[in-house]
Scaffold this motif. Structure first.
Motif, short mmCIF file in Angstrom:
data_model
loop_
_atom_site.label_atom_id
_atom_site.label_comp_id
_atom_site.label_asym_id
_atom_site.label_seq_id
_atom_site.Cartn_x
_atom_site.Cartn_y
_atom_site.Cartn_z
N ALA A 2 35.30 26.01 -15.00
CA ALA A 2 36.69 26.22 -14.72
C ALA A 2 37.64 25.13 -15.19
CB ALA A 2 36.77 26.47 -13.02
N VAL A 3 38.25 25.40 -16.02
CA VAL A 3 39.12 24.34 -16.39
C VAL A 3 40.84 24.64 -16.22
CG1 VAL A 3 38.09 23.74 -18.36
CG2 VAL A 3 39.52 25.41 -18.74
N CYS A 4 40.90 25.75 -15.76
CA CYS A 4 42.32 26.15 -15.06
C CYS A 4 42.15 27.19 -13.95
CB CYS A 4 43.16 26.71 -16.22
SG CYS A 4 44.95 26.97 -15.71
N THR A 22 43.97 17.33 -19.32
CA THR A 22 43.43 17.40 -20.87
C THR A 22 44.35 17.24 -21.72
OG1 THR A 22 43.11 19.71 -21.17
CG2 THR A 22 41.26 18.48 -20.32
N GLU A 23 44.33 17.20 -22.96
CA GLU A 23 45.30 17.27 -23.96
C GLU A 23 45.87 18.85 -24.22
OE1 GLU A 23 42.25 17.24 -27.63
OE2 GLU A 23 42.80 15.55 -26.81
N ASN A 24 45.12 19.71 -23.73
CA ASN A 24 45.27 21.17 -23.54
C ASN A 24 46.01 21.67 -22.53
OD1 ASN A 24 44.66 21.18 -26.46
ND2 ASN A 24 42.45 21.48 -25.76
N GLU A 25 46.40 20.85 -21.52
CA GLU A 25 46.79 21.45 -20.15
C GLU A 25 48.10 22.44 -20.22
OE1 GLU A 25 48.04 19.57 -15.87
OE2 GLU A 25 47.68 18.24 -17.63
N LEU A 26 48.85 22.18 -21.28
CA LEU A 26 50.06 23.04 -21.55
C LEU A 26 49.56 24.23 -22.17
CD1 LEU A 26 52.95 23.28 -21.23
CD2 LEU A 26 53.26 22.37 -23.61
N LYS A 27 48.55 24.33 -22.63
CA LYS A 27 47.89 25.43 -23.36
C LYS A 27 47.56 26.59 -22.17
CE LYS A 27 43.86 26.77 -25.73
NZ LYS A 27 42.72 26.33 -26.48
N PHE A 28 46.91 25.93 -21.13
CA PHE A 28 46.44 26.77 -20.18
C PHE A 28 47.59 27.40 -19.33
CE2 PHE A 28 42.73 23.66 -20.53
CZ PHE A 28 41.83 24.64 -21.01
N HIS A 29 48.45 26.49 -19.26
CA HIS A 29 49.77 27.34 -18.28
C HIS A 29 50.38 28.28 -19.37
CE1 HIS A 29 50.35 24.34 -15.13
NE2 HIS A 29 49.39 23.71 -15.57
#
Length: 109
Positions: A2-4, A22-29
């Motif tokens: 579970a990352v998001c 993470t560096e991909n936090e915006l990607k999950f949003h």
């Protein structure tokens, strides 16, 4: 695993979004909001034509072995909703809910 975690209101907007930094936090949003758009398109298409009800089924959204994790999330969400000081439809600002989501994310990483 579970990352998001996102909790969506009945009116199709996010009440709560939390992801592992993470560096991909915006990607999950972005994925959460894109998923909301997909659901919105399916619902609006149903209103325009007589679409089969089964077409709205998006598929199994989580593996069945992760059921315990989602049961824990659901129970915590129910506690938030039963709080007499919470107004349904407002963003979720609960330390208990936030710490449960954080512990759930730490567990699986």
């Amino acid at each position: 695993m579970a990352v998001c975690v996102a909790v969506i209101a009945k009116e199709n907007y996010p009440l709560y979004i939390r992801s592992i930094p993470t560096e991909n936090e915006l990607k999950f949003h972005y994925m959460v909001h894109t998923s909301l758009d997909v659901v919105d398109e399916k619902i609006s298409a149903m209103g325009k034509a007589l679409v089969d009800q089964r077409e709205l089924y998006l598929g199994l959204l989580y593996p069945t072995e992760d059921y315990k994790m989602f049961r824990k999330l659901h129970n915590s969400y129910t506690d938030v909703m039963c709080n007499p000081f919470y107004n349904p439809g407002d963003r979720i600002h609960s330390r208990a809910f936030d710490s449960m989501v954080t512990s759930m994310m730490i567990q699986v990483c």
